[in-house]
Design a protein around this motif. Structure first.
Motif, PDB file in Angstrom:
ATOM      1  N   LYS A 175       2.932 -77.962 -24.379  1.00 41.41           N
ATOM      2  CA  LYS A 175       2.381 -77.661 -23.371  1.00 41.41           C
ATOM      3  C   LYS A 175       3.159 -76.299 -22.701  1.00 41.41           C
ATOM      4  N   ARG A 176       2.380 -75.297 -22.017  1.00 44.96           N
ATOM      5  CA  ARG A 176       3.024 -74.257 -21.394  1.00 44.96           C
ATOM      6  C   ARG A 176       3.418 -74.654 -19.895  1.00 44.96           C
ATOM      7  N   ASN A 177       4.442 -73.891 -19.474  1.00 46.16           N
ATOM      8  CA  ASN A 177       4.785 -74.107 -18.151  1.00 46.16           C
ATOM      9  C   ASN A 177       4.500 -72.950 -17.264  1.00 46.16           C
ATOM     10  N   PRO A 178       4.587 -72.949 -15.941  1.00 48.03           N
ATOM     11  CA  PRO A 178       4.043 -71.507 -15.115  1.00 48.03           C
ATOM     12  C   PRO A 178       4.996 -70.305 -15.572  1.00 48.03           C
ATOM     13  N   ARG A 179       6.013 -70.358 -16.184  1.00 50.43           N
ATOM     14  CA  ARG A 179       6.784 -69.279 -16.480  1.00 50.43           C
ATOM     15  C   ARG A 179       6.734 -68.911 -18.010  1.00 50.43           C
ATOM     16  N   ASN A 180       5.452 -69.188 -18.594  1.00 53.48           N
ATOM     17  CA  ASN A 180       5.094 -68.886 -20.048  1.00 53.48           C
ATOM     18  C   ASN A 180       6.134 -69.151 -20.949  1.00 53.48           C
ATOM     19  N   GLU A 181       6.772 -70.546 -20.608  1.00 56.08           N
ATOM     20  CA  GLU A 181       7.502 -71.119 -21.910  1.00 56.08           C
ATOM     21  C   GLU A 181       6.671 -72.248 -22.320  1.00 56.08           C
ATOM     22  N   PHE A 182       7.151 -72.854 -23.236  1.00 60.51           N
ATOM     23  CA  PHE A 182       6.437 -74.035 -23.756  1.00 60.51           C
ATOM     24  C   PHE A 182       7.366 -75.414 -23.783  1.00 60.51           C
ATOM     25  N   TRP A 183       6.920 -76.463 -23.458  1.00 63.33           N
ATOM     26  CA  TRP A 183       7.723 -77.643 -23.760  1.00 63.33           C
ATOM     27  C   TRP A 183       7.051 -78.287 -25.220  1.00 63.33           C
ATOM     28  N   VAL A 184       7.963 -78.886 -25.902  1.00 56.69           N
ATOM     29  CA  VAL A 184       7.455 -79.436 -27.280  1.00 56.69           C
ATOM     30  C   VAL A 184       8.168 -80.565 -27.217  1.00 56.69           C
TER      31      VAL A 184
END
Length: 334
Positions: free
Chosen positions: A255-264
């Motif tokens: 899932k992406r977060n608002p900072r265009n990072e991704f939690w896996v």
């Protein structure tokens, strides 16, 4: 020391993992289990979670049902409440009647909820909840066998979703874990045209999908391949793919977060193959838009011996789901 143990220790040493802090457990109605995926609507309400008896539940943070999950909708067009309500085992043959919703994602412009059901394909549920509308049940005349994850592009509303396998169904997950299956695919569904396009094939158990904030690429995890692939949607590399990240564990939802990072959500399987599952080390891995891991959090307190299926960041708080637990976890970093 085994090679696998050495690899995992090296992974932890490089990424300096921390332990997540459990804040709360959001309990599903007994005996329902399996909040495999989570979503929040355009008003910031939720989380909404998928469940073992085919329903989607909404967590109520205010009002008379404050602190509990209430039924919002369901994913099977032939669902029978008498048969299905309270079903706790997703592997039961009743799931082919009741459905098993897995991936969830809202179009925040319309507040329509999109759902991938393992048995009934891609469906949508209107902004007031309730019965599903079946959108895609197969491609080129071949029915889907096992749909899993999805994501909705925040700008275009295009839905990206994955079929985990053309050979196995969800109830055969142990056999799939023990296989070398690479029959999975990544698809794009355009709600404006009702057209479905296959973007990638020959994937090793795709289990998670996430579009970038700017719509330039979409990521798909490969649980059996222990990697994340990137399919380029725009720019000079459009319609090509590359390896976004290689992992030491098996990645599930992303899932992406608002900072265009991704939690896996990542599970390191420690020990021999199933049945039913070997010991695991569940973790949440944060990866930036260049594919570089920036944070690893151990989730032993949240999921103990159960695999984590999703980690979702919303308003600075992290939520976790699992295919096997009776709750969604709320946690934060130290």
């Amino acid at each position: 020391m085994s090679f696998l143990t050495t690899l995992i220790l090296l992974f932890f040493f490089i990424c300096s993992p921390s332990a997540a802090i459990l804040l709360n457990k959001l309990l599903l109605p007994t005996p329902i289990t399996g909040p495999e995926s989570l979503a929040f609507d355009r008003n910031g309400e939720g989380p909404y979670v998928s469940s073992s008896d085919g329903r989607i539940f909404k967590y109520m943070a205010t009002g008379p049902r404050n602190g509990s999950f209430v039924e919002y909708g369901y994913s099977s067009p032939m669902r029978n409440k008498t048969i299905c309500d309270g079903l706790s085992d997703f592997s039961d043959i009743q799931a082919t009647i009741c459905g098993r919703p897995l991936g969830l994602g809202f179009n925040h412009q319309t507040n329509v909820l999109y759902v991938t059901d393992a048995y009934f394909g891609l469906v949508s549920i209107g902004p007031n909840g309730g019965a599903p509308t079946r959108l895609v049940t197969g491609v080129r005349g071949t029915p889907f066998r096992f749909l899993d994850a999805l994501d909705v592009d925040p700008e275009t509303g295009i839905v990206y979703f994955a079929q985990s396998s053309k050979n196995f169904q969800l109830r055969n997950y142990i056999a799939l874990f023990n296989s070398n299956d690479s029959s999975g695919s990544l698809y794009r569904y355009d709600p404006r045209t009702n057209q479905t396009t296959e973007l990638l094939s020959d994937l090793a158990f795709p289990a998670g999908v996430a579009a970038s904030n700017d719509g330039s690429f979409v990521l798909v995890t490969e649980f059996l391949g222990r990697r994340i692939q990137r399919f380029w949607l725009k720019g000079p590399r459009a319609n090509t793919s590359d390896i976004f990240a290689q992992l030491t564990g098996s990645p599930d939802n992303i899932k992406r977060n608002p900072r265009n990072e991704f939690w896996v959500a990542v599970n390191n399987l420690l020990g021999p193959p199933p049945p039913p599952l070997p010991p695991i080390l569940p973790s949440a891995v944060r990866i930036n838009d260049l594919g570089i891991t920036s944070q690893v959090m151990l989730l032993a307190d949240e999921f103990v011996t159960q695999p984590v299926s999703e980690v979702h960041e919303f308003n600075g708080t992290l939520y976790g789901g699992s295919l096997f637990t009776s709750y969604a976890a709320v946690f934060t970093t130290p």
